[in-house]
Scaffold this active site. Structure first.
Site, short mmCIF file in Angstrom:
data_model
loop_
_atom_site.label_atom_id
_atom_site.label_comp_id
_atom_site.label_asym_id
_atom_site.label_seq_id
_atom_site.Cartn_x
_atom_site.Cartn_y
_atom_site.Cartn_z
N HIS A 96 42.02 48.94 52.24
CA HIS A 96 43.31 48.41 52.65
C HIS A 96 43.25 47.67 53.98
O HIS A 96 44.11 46.81 54.24
CB HIS A 96 44.35 49.53 52.73
CG HIS A 96 44.89 49.95 51.39
ND1 HIS A 96 44.26 50.90 50.61
CD2 HIS A 96 45.97 49.55 50.70
CE1 HIS A 96 44.95 51.07 49.50
NE2 HIS A 96 45.98 50.25 49.51
N GLY A 97 42.32 48.00 54.83
CA GLY A 97 42.27 47.31 56.10
C GLY A 97 41.16 47.82 56.99
O GLY A 97 40.71 48.96 56.86
#
Length: 469
Positions: free
Chosen positions: A320-321
């Site tokens: 996700h990041g």
């Protein structure tokens, strides 16, 4: 160019549809390739070039994979190439930031802009190559069909992550599976409008509450304001991403491409495991099939099963990041799933459904504070402030963060994220039926579209949250 932007709704999509249906069927894949490439180039020429390069690599690599007897080495090289490009653009800056004290000159060099959709089409390409190597699918002979599968602008930016075996019947532009009937096109319109409404009328409005809350240091805010801000974020995240997925499914219907469902009312879940079977379904199933099961899945000892869960969810969080807050988010979910395996699930099954649901929503919300905060420290400060029920500094009142209209939208979001559909199954059936809408549904869609376009043309829309991933 977000799906909810003026450029997309009034220029790009109508032009793509016009050219697609005017030209002969044998040219339609070329049309989708051209418009998909234009869509990605709009976000950046370098990103579009990377997409074309990876598409060529995986298309050619899969053709070679089919022909050679020993496939593991080439498959490993293809996967490493895909992950290497993803790592360079998404994680090199994170690594440089982590060692910035030792190598202060690395951060500016290793922090390039993230190409649009790279996390999604890299995973799509990896799944394709693995399936070819395993003999589950025959590789695409046509580069145009492969590019439509990999980078169709309907799903390329933020998924759902598609599987070649599922998409194959529809990739023939002259085939029966690609035929667009009136019912199919109308269903696409309905899903597109529902998705646009989720985004423009709910998610973007909830974002106003969340952004106001996180613009102030968590240590200074009263606990009720922190609760308000992160409840708004939890709902914003759902309506934003599920709205995008609805619009993607609708766009697919316009061109005869059926995209998989990506959400199934995840906030109705009664365990964390059930939540991940309902939330971002295409990502969860990708990690299950291409990582969790190859690691041994749940067919091994309980200790190894828990190890597999932690590995999968740490990587899910990192997907996700590139920030520690996402690593912590994934680790927490992995540990929660381990606890459910170790006996918590059995205890939950003895409780009433309402209590199971409240437990799930509470733990999800706490982890989403970590996920949605501007940084790990801010997320921990927010959780600490909530648990200590801090009074905050004087002067911060509810009116400074949300007016009556926003509070009503928040209440409506709570009801529409699943409870209303659970209480009225016929309403849920009407939302997802693929028959042409009746008069009442059509009137409702027209009203929603009018309200959506008012928001869009007023310039109050924002980029989809998952575009940054």
């Amino acid at each position: 160019m977000a799906f909810s932007s003026v450029q997309f709704i009034f220029v790009f999509l109508p032009l793509a549809l016009a050219v697609y249906y005017i030209l002969p069927k044998q040219l339609r894949n070329a049309v989708l390739c051209a418009f998909s490439l234009l869509f990605f180039a709009w976000a950046g020429l370098r990103g579009a070039a990377i997409l074309v390069g990876l598409a060529a690599l995986n298309w050619a690599g899969a053709l070679v994979l089919e022909r050679i007897p020993r496939k593991k080495l080439l498959l490993a090289l293809l996967v490493l190439a895909d992950l290497g490009v993803l790592g360079l653009f998404k994680y090199a800056g994170f690594v440089a930031q982590s060692v910035d004290a030792l190598f202060p000159g690395l951060l500016p060099i290793l922090s390039p802009a993230l190409p649009l959709g790279i996390s999604f089409y890299v995973f799509t390409a990896i799944g394709y190559c693995v399936d070819v190597a395993a003999g589950r699918v025959v590789p695409a002979r046509s580069p145009l069909r492969f590019f439509v599968f990999l980078a169709f602008f309907g799903h390329g930016p933020s998924g759902p992550i598609v599987r070649y075996g599922q998409q194959l019947p529809q990739l023939d532009s002259r085939g029966e599976a690609r035929r667009v009937t009136a019912d199919r096109f109308c269903y696409g319109i309905k899903r597109f409008i529902f998705g646009l409404s989720k985004k423009a009328l709910i998610a973007d409005q909830l974002a106003l509450i969340y952004q106001r809350v996180v613009s102030v240091p968590a240590e200074t805010l009263p606990a009720p304001i922190l609760v308000l801000g992160y409840v708004a974020y939890m709902l914003q995240l759902y309506f934003d991403f599920s709205g995008y997925s609805d619009m993607a499914i609708g766009i697919g219907c316009f061109f005869g491409l059926e995209l998989p469902e990506n959400f199934n009312y995840p906030y109705l879940s009664q365990s964390v495991g059930e939540y991940w079977r309902r939330w971002h379904i295409s990502l969860s199933s990708w990690f299950r099939d291409y990582l969790y099961i190859p690691l041994g899945g749940s067919r091994c000892s309980l200790a190894r099963t828990c190890r597999n869960l932690v590995i999968v969810f740490v990587l899910t969080g990192l997907w996700h990041g590139a920030a520690w807050q996402y690593v912590v988010f994934g680790l927490l979910h992995g540990l929660l799933l381990c606890l459910e395996r170790l006996g918590l699930r059995s205890l939950l099954e003895k409780l009433p459904a309402l209590l199971r649901h409240l437990y799930t929503v509470a733990v999800l919300w706490l982890t989403l504070i970590i996920f949605g905060a501007p940084g790990l420290q801010q997320g921990l400060a927010a959780i600490g402030g909530i648990f200590h029920w801090q009074s905050g500094e004087p002067g911060y009142t509810l009116a400074a963060f949300a007016d009556l209209k926003l509070l009503l939208i928040l209440l409506g979001a709570v009801l529409l994220c699943g409870p209303v559909q659970a209480l009225f199954p016929r309403l849920k059936e009407a939302l997802y039926t693929k028959k042409s809408p009746g008069f009442v549904m059509m009137a409702g869609l027209m009203v929603l579209l009018f309200l959506d376009l008012m928001r869009v043309t007023a310039g109050t829309y924002s980029a989809f949250i998952y575009f940054q991933f």
